[in-house]
Design a protein around this motif. Structure first.
Motif, PDB file in Angstrom:
ATOM      1  N   GLY A   4       0.800  -1.215   0.000  1.00 38.87           N
ATOM      2  CA  GLY A   4       0.000   0.000   0.000  1.00 38.87           C
ATOM      3  C   GLY A   4       0.836   1.269   0.000  1.00 38.87           C
ATOM      4  O   GLY A   4       0.373   2.308   0.440  1.00 38.87           O
ATOM      5  N   ASN A   5       2.057   1.174  -0.475  1.00 44.78           N
ATOM      6  CA  ASN A   5       2.940   2.335  -0.435  1.00 44.78           C
ATOM      7  C   ASN A   5       3.016   3.011  -1.802  1.00 44.78           C
ATOM      8  O   ASN A   5       4.064   3.116  -2.397  1.00 44.78           O
ATOM      9  N   CYS A   6       1.872   3.445  -2.282  1.00 47.99           N
ATOM     10  CA  CYS A   6       1.787   4.112  -3.576  1.00 47.99           C
ATOM     11  C   CYS A   6       1.211   5.505  -3.392  1.00 47.99           C
ATOM     12  O   CYS A   6       0.555   5.788  -2.398  1.00 47.99           O
ATOM     13  N   PRO A   7       1.417   6.375  -4.390  1.00 45.87           N
ATOM     14  CA  PRO A   7       0.831   7.715  -4.311  1.00 45.87           C
ATOM     15  C   PRO A   7      -0.677   7.639  -4.107  1.00 45.87           C
ATOM     16  O   PRO A   7      -1.332   6.724  -4.594  1.00 45.87           O
ATOM     17  N   ASP A   8      -1.197   8.629  -3.403  1.00 48.36           N
ATOM     18  CA  ASP A   8      -2.624   8.674  -3.123  1.00 48.36           C
ATOM     19  C   ASP A   8      -3.014  10.115  -2.873  1.00 48.36           C
ATOM     20  O   ASP A   8      -2.175  10.933  -2.482  1.00 48.36           O
ATOM     21  N   ILE A   9      -4.299  10.431  -3.092  1.00 55.51           N
ATOM     22  CA  ILE A   9      -4.823  11.774  -2.871  1.00 55.51           C
ATOM     23  C   ILE A   9      -6.078  11.643  -2.026  1.00 55.51           C
ATOM     24  O   ILE A   9      -6.928  10.794  -2.290  1.00 55.51           O
ATOM     25  N   PHE A  10      -6.202  12.522  -1.026  1.00 58.03           N
ATOM     26  CA  PHE A  10      -7.360  12.510  -0.135  1.00 58.03           C
ATOM     27  C   PHE A  10      -7.931  13.911   0.011  1.00 58.03           C
ATOM     28  O   PHE A  10      -7.172  14.882   0.092  1.00 58.03           O
ATOM     29  N   GLU A  11      -9.261  14.016   0.042  1.00 51.59           N
ATOM     30  CA  GLU A  11      -9.913  15.275   0.376  1.00 51.59           C
ATOM     31  C   GLU A  11     -10.189  15.249   1.874  1.00 51.59           C
ATOM     32  O   GLU A  11     -10.774  14.292   2.394  1.00 51.59           O
ATOM     33  N   LEU A  12      -9.761  16.299   2.555  1.00 52.95           N
ATOM     34  CA  LEU A  12      -9.939  16.384   4.002  1.00 52.95           C
ATOM     35  C   LEU A  12     -11.273  17.022   4.346  1.00 52.95           C
ATOM     36  O   LEU A  12     -11.920  17.653   3.498  1.00 52.95           O
ATOM     37  N   ALA A  13     -11.701  16.863   5.568  1.00 52.49           N
ATOM     38  CA  ALA A  13     -12.992  17.380   6.022  1.00 52.49           C
ATOM     39  C   ALA A  13     -13.100  18.892   5.830  1.00 52.49           C
ATOM     40  O   ALA A  13     -14.192  19.415   5.613  1.00 52.49           O
ATOM     41  N   ASP A  14     -11.969  19.600   5.883  1.00 50.30           N
ATOM     42  CA  ASP A  14     -12.008  21.056   5.735  1.00 50.30           C
ATOM     43  C   ASP A  14     -11.944  21.514   4.278  1.00 50.30           C
ATOM     44  O   ASP A  14     -11.876  22.694   3.977  1.00 50.30           O
ATOM     45  N   GLY A  15     -11.956  20.551   3.322  1.00 52.22           N
ATOM     46  CA  GLY A  15     -11.933  20.886   1.908  1.00 52.22           C
ATOM     47  C   GLY A  15     -10.543  20.936   1.294  1.00 52.22           C
ATOM     48  O   GLY A  15     -10.412  21.030   0.078  1.00 52.22           O
ATOM     49  N   ASN A  16      -9.507  20.883   2.105  1.00 54.63           N
ATOM     50  CA  ASN A  16      -8.145  20.828   1.591  1.00 54.63           C
ATOM     51  C   ASN A  16      -7.830  19.419   1.111  1.00 54.63           C
ATOM     52  O   ASN A  16      -8.596  18.483   1.351  1.00 54.63           O
ATOM     53  N   PHE A  17      -6.700  19.264   0.446  1.00 53.76           N
ATOM     54  CA  PHE A  17      -6.284  17.968  -0.068  1.00 53.76           C
ATOM     55  C   PHE A  17      -4.954  17.556   0.548  1.00 53.76           C
ATOM     56  O   PHE A  17      -4.082  18.394   0.766  1.00 53.76           O
TER      57      PHE A  17
END
Length: 75
Positions: A17-30
């Protein structure tokens, strides 16, 4: 927090599971998981770009961003 795009396993990751990833945070930032390339790329930034000492330049694969495109809000 929610993943933007598809999980690494759908992009061919078969490891830990050590690959690039993108997440949207609760405050709208990434938040982005990627390879720290600060030392390599810092000197190549355009004249009108800069980073604070606490910021890092992170590289993700093209596929990671393209597969996330559909999940990135327009506004």
């Amino acid at each position: 927090m929610r993943r933007i795009g598809v999980p690494p396993s759908e992009r061919g990751s078969t490891g830990g599971g050590n690959c690039p990833d993108i997440f949207e945070l609760a405050d709208g930032n990434f938040a982005v998981i990627g390879t720290d390339a600060t030392e390599k790329l810092d000197g190549d930034l355009p004249a009108d770009a800069s980073r604070a000492d606490y910021e890092r330049i992170v590289v993700i694969t093209r596929e990671t961003l393209l597969r996330a495109k559909a999940d990135i809000p327009d506004a």
